[in-house]
Design an enzyme around this catalytic site. Sequence first.
Site: not given
Lengths: 597, 597
Positions: A296, A440-442
């Site tokens: 993140r 992406y990555e949440g």
Amino acid sequence: MPVYQAPVKDTLFVLNDVLKFQQYNNLPGFADADAEMVEAIIGEAGRMAEEIILPTNQIGDQEGCVRHDDSSVTTPDAFKDAFNAYREAGWMGLSIPEEFGGQNLPYTLHTAISEYFSSANMALMMYPGLTQGAIAALLAHGSDEQKHKYVPKMTSGEWTGTMNLTEPHCGTDLGLLRTKAVPQDDGSYKISGQKIFISAGEHDLADNIIHLVIARIEGAPEGTKGISLFVVPKYFVGEDGSVGERNGVACGSLEEKMGIHGNSTCVMNYDEATGWLVGEANKGLKAMFTMMNEARLGVALQGLSISEVAYQNAADYARERLQGRALTGAEEPDQKADPIIVHPDIRRTLLTIRTFNEGARALMLWSALKADMHHRSGDAPQAESAHDLLSLMTPVLKGVLTDKGYENATNAQQVYGGHGYIEEWGMSQFVRDARIAMIYEGANGIQALDLVGRKLGMKNGKPIMAFFEEVGEFCESNRENDDLSFFTKHIKKGLNDMQASAMWLMQNGMKNPNDAGAASTDFMHLFGLVGIGYMWGLMAKAAKEKLDNGEGDKAFYEAKMQFARYYMERLMPETATRLARIQSGSETMMAVPAEAF
Amino acid sequence: MPVYQAPVKDTLFVLNDVLKFQQYNNLPGFADADAEMVEAIIGEAGRMAEEIILPTNQIGDQEGCVRHDDSSVTTPDAFKDAFNAYREAGWMGLSIPEEFGGQNLPYTLHTAISEYFSSANMALMMYPGLTQGAIAALLAHGSDEQKHKYVPKMTSGEWTGTMNLTEPHCGTDLGLLRTKAVPQDDGSYKISGQKIFISAGEHDLADNIIHLVIARIEGAPEGTKGISLFVVPKYFVGEDGSVGERNGVACGSLEEKMGIHGNSTCVMNYDEATGWLVGEANKGLKAMFTMMNEARLGVALQGLSISEVAYQNAADYARERLQGRALTGAEEPDQKADPIIVHPDIRRTLLTIRTFNEGARALMLWSALKADMHHRSGDAPQAESAHDLLSLMTPVLKGVLTDKGYENATNAQQVYGGHGYIEEWGMSQFVRDARIAMIYEGANGIQALDLVGRKLGMKNGKPIMAFFEEVGEFCESNRENDDLSFFTKHIKKGLNDMQASAMWLMQNGMKNPNDAGAASTDFMHLFGLVGIGYMWGLMAKAAKEKLDNGEGDKAFYEAKMQFARYYMERLMPETATRLARIQSGSETMMAVPAEAF
């Protein structure tokens, strides 16, 4: 072709003059990073980003990745040499422990240089970027054998790593995952299932790919309590570290994406692939979050990286493009027209991007320094409070820097007029590439929910209180300083709005979680505004000191003061709108029936 | 493939219940448009957009346009049949005078249906869209001979039109143009030069292409005072209307663009092409603005169109995608997860788009009605004041609807998570297509400057005062109505911020034009917020009346009331931030030296 000049001077200003990097030389690894060394590292990384990496960016977008019938994937031609140069220079291992082939230098430096490399080619830098996340997970949760088997070759860049989480029916909600792991007599597992959106899942840049895969062990509990993490190498690795037979994992297809064409986004099919458990069974989610938090921060940095390179090109274009006249009369009467940078609306556009970038850079480095303190400080309470602040700041950095990174890339593109829409100029690529970082990555909505649902109340609110205290103390201690009171006034106003929001969330979000959810994105951005505002306070103070002492490049510090002022005048006022939205609650939005949308 | 359902019910609500369309039946052409007729037209256009046009959208993006060695251009395969169906149904001529083959129905209806068609395929609808602008210019400035020679076949869609303004070195600043026109003995001109970014410049959808071209007659004054408008057909047109020899204009190349791949964006080379003057020599800029103003409204509509279709897909996805649980506990415990529409942050995203769309639709139709009053009212003062308000509103509609259209498309894409980034799902196309609308027909910064520099002060501010008066009067006359006071309170607050901004601009922008320039974009958006807020006030009032009278679809009107409330709570608060930015002036931004950017 787009241009790029690594903002070395600004990075050094933040490290040396704002964060006073040298005062941490009691931390392990920091003593090796004296001022001279830092300047050499930053400068060399900047040079490589400009000269070796940047030229591969636009052609990588045009060429893209290709999957062949044997399931192999080739990356754009120019990527091989560029990636070789990058790994041979040792950038992969900059902050990895020496035991695993790294240089054990501060993570803060790794953050500083990673910005440059992603500005120069975001799609290419995802290959080492995902490797960093995989290394972090292995180092934190892997067995000694796993660490020594995989990490050194990942640190050298001979092998790369991936994160395999998403499945067609589950992204955010990993509890739904179906990939299964069947225990074997030798302690290994047979992994079967399909993963999608796997960045760098298959490619031709490395001799092996180390997949970290979450799956459910046969008979494990449903939901997130039954998730385990496995390491699944593309090729088996012998006792001597040699690469052997192919494992049962292959790329089924590549996705056609809006951007990052140079990165292979794979559907990965696991067909009784052999994997080994990383950490404890059914505790995979925790291990995954180690990877995820690292990733993140990397994604947050991508937002800044694209914003910076897009800005630089727009600023150059604005200085060169002759069109129309200044509103106050011709500035270059000998020319047929003035450069468009004479126009206030162009300056507004550029300064809105630039003051964000410089503030975001400072906030990234401020946060990276917390990661170093967490991992390296011998003082347990200091390490803990550093970790808490970093945990709090991670969703803010990821959500805000990528939302604004995309918006800024779009606004930089706008400076080009029609030329911005034509692929030839490269501005469209910046926008298309930046777009993924919000997802992406949440996805950023998940970051906002993590912030208000988990981070805000963690340890009874101690981390957020520490942030309030630090910012409040800065305002208080400088408010009677005539040179700084303009800044502290604005920061304090933003802080008040943020505190009022936090108070509202405490009073309402507990009783009605929908109130917290409804406020989440606005609160995240409010946090970003105040966080970056605080950085501008620190930067203004540092720049003023330099000016008062007559040290260094006067024009640089004078511009800093103007940028700080611009941020206060033009960006901080948004906190009031964010507060008003937060306080409007969730009643109206929840009253609308699903079918009425 | 993306879905789309034309918002027929909402359009009819705005026309019938909000704007009281039928009360204008004294205007020419309006009597033919009784309620039944309007419903039939709107419904049929919606059906064609959904069934015939929409299926061509995604494949058009994938296939794109191709230029061949003989300089001809082919459009995506599916476009031919779709365009044939569109022109054969007579949509091109809906509001064109009967004398030129049209139906002379209100422009307001043309606006209503054009939204649907652009939602279904923006790139395809640019071919007729540009033709509308060319028709408007010919009707307003062409000779009788020119009108009768060209307009009927453009109205039928047998021929299409273009606008040729931009050159490589001049976009915004047309005074720099170099394309030259040499007078011939027969009264025609030989046109030579290069035009770029010419939408629909060459294609295979029509038998002839009528180019409207600005150029400088040999010896004409420099700058904008020496610009003339010419009509240059691709094929010469005989006395009998037949298509003859090829003229000296050809497509040199196609641009590779971020989106609208189905529309041919051409470099057009004029090599002694024969053209005829439209209107007076050296008065081309005025004629061009006729075209341009028409086109700007068309582009504004594109912003709304993409926002609407992107919204519809995101709302469907949010109702169907199962992921996670409601924050207040499982809503569908029998399913493995709840649909993501249970989440407040998803609802926030969707309602922010939807309440914008419905408000923007109302504002577009409100403005289109002013165009009809301008052109058709026999009452001169009414016609003039309608024209003034439309002139004032044109840059606001163009700038705000396209800025927000793109932002909304991006946010709709975000609802899809990773799937939004994959081309297969179609959300990326909406974003890429929407992007151009912020740029062409005058980049949005130019719209903002037109607003504060030209429109705000026109006729001593009479138009803006009329707007203030109308909105203020609405607030005043409904503020003691308990059902409406919530709305009038918020609208009044926004109006106050807008009036304070206008006052600040009057006091400062005259003395220092840079203050006006620095405020322009924020003022434009502030205007948009208040304009759409006012529409929500009108819509809430109309919906409440329906509910009180127990008429019609209760759920529809109840949702309207909730949407109105959402807009007030969540979108109107932004006016405060806009005001603060405006009042911060231009001093800081102008103090930064060009080289410090």
